[in-house]
Design an enzyme around this catalytic site. Sequence first.
Site, mmCIF file in Angstrom:
data_model
loop_
_atom_site.group_PDB
_atom_site.id
_atom_site.type_symbol
_atom_site.label_atom_id
_atom_site.label_comp_id
_atom_site.label_asym_id
_atom_site.label_seq_id
_atom_site.Cartn_x
_atom_site.Cartn_y
_atom_site.Cartn_z
ATOM 1 N N ALA A 11 47.535 41.740 35.685
ATOM 2 C CA ALA A 11 46.570 42.095 36.722
ATOM 3 C C ALA A 11 45.235 41.447 36.369
ATOM 4 O O ALA A 11 44.996 41.069 35.214
ATOM 5 C CB ALA A 11 46.440 43.609 36.798
ATOM 6 N N GLY B 204 50.962 43.138 34.240
ATOM 7 C CA GLY B 204 51.447 43.157 35.622
ATOM 8 C C GLY B 204 52.384 41.996 35.932
ATOM 9 O O GLY B 204 53.218 42.104 36.840
ATOM 10 N N GLU C 279 55.679 43.148 34.739
ATOM 11 C CA GLU C 279 56.100 44.218 35.660
ATOM 12 C C GLU C 279 56.558 43.646 36.994
ATOM 13 O O GLU C 279 57.532 44.128 37.588
ATOM 14 C CB GLU C 279 54.940 45.205 35.849
ATOM 15 C CG GLU C 279 54.632 45.962 34.558
ATOM 16 C CD GLU C 279 53.325 46.739 34.612
ATOM 17 O OE1 GLU C 279 52.276 46.125 34.918
ATOM 18 O OE2 GLU C 279 53.344 47.944 34.356
ATOM 19 N N GLU D 179 48.666 45.832 27.719
ATOM 20 C CA GLU D 179 47.565 46.621 28.296
ATOM 21 C C GLU D 179 46.854 47.478 27.251
ATOM 22 O O GLU D 179 45.663 47.767 27.372
ATOM 23 C CB GLU D 179 48.098 47.536 29.418
ATOM 24 C CG GLU D 179 48.488 46.809 30.697
ATOM 25 C CD GLU D 179 49.931 46.341 30.729
ATOM 26 O OE1 GLU D 179 50.577 46.247 29.653
ATOM 27 O OE2 GLU D 179 50.417 46.055 31.836
#
Length: 258
Positions: A65, A109, A112, A132
């Site tokens: 992200a 992300g 993911e 993260e």
Amino acid sequence: MDAPLVKTEVRGRVGLLTLNRPKALNALSNDVIAELAAAMRAFDADENIGAMVLTGSEKAFAAGADIGAMQGWSYMDVYKQDYLGGDWESLKRIRKPIIAAVAGYALGGGCELAMLCDFIIAAENARFGQPEIKLGVIPGYGGTQRLPRAISKAKAMDLVLTARMMDAQEAERAGLVSRVVPAERLLDEALEAAAIIASMSLPSVIMAKECVNMAYEGSLNDTLMFERRNFHALFATEDQKEGMAAFVEKRKPDFKHK
Ligand code: CAA
């Protein structure tokens, strides 16, 4: 006009989606995900498309992200926009199969997003991780849930808690990826796999995807019944008649996708 953040191309019955934010290693901003969701929805609705391939660049599938965008956000900022819901969450409702073709970094992300696809084909240089924790947060787009289901609790804990990366070979041994191929073969391998899927009867393909996904989501008794009922339902399609007739007559089936 600005370059698209997600490039799309049609190859036969396969929709190819390429994340296109190379300078930021395909960091996933809300704008990237909005474009990706719109493009996937369009392919999902297009009856000439039977499967999709999602890929990034040679250096990065996606490095996570967008940290720059998130940096200043407060709890209320993320709560009110339901960050990682909306378009992000909508990707799991795409009904046609999506293959992630991963080269380089698939982190946070990005890892993911690859796991949200139906399976992952990795280049030899692929690296997977959920770093993260180094940012003072945790995975928020399914990493703590999909990773232990895809690999094991031990390896998932290792990756999530230490932030270490896993290379393509380890990811294949652990079961996260279905195949590892030389980097120069990655896209062809994924497109060929998608073309095979797209040549099958679309109703069976969609039901197969729904049934395999149910294995993660319900109790065994319920999901076995869900599988059997969908198997029964396919006997209402023309493609079941054609597929079985073709086998008996020793010829290739001519599927009409209905
Ligand atoms: N967000 C925003 N920008 C990013 C980014 C990210 N996740 N990852 C890389 N970039 C940017 C860098 O800031 C840099 O930009 P500038 O050139 O403008 O400085 C550019 O991409 C190239 O990156 P590096 O110079 O860092 O490249 P490198 O080869 O030295 O390192 C890397 C590569 C190890 C992947 C490193 O970029 C990195 O660690 N990235 C962050 C990975 C990460 O922490 N991901 C998790 C994000 S949080 C998340 O995803 C939450 C969630 O669950 C949804």
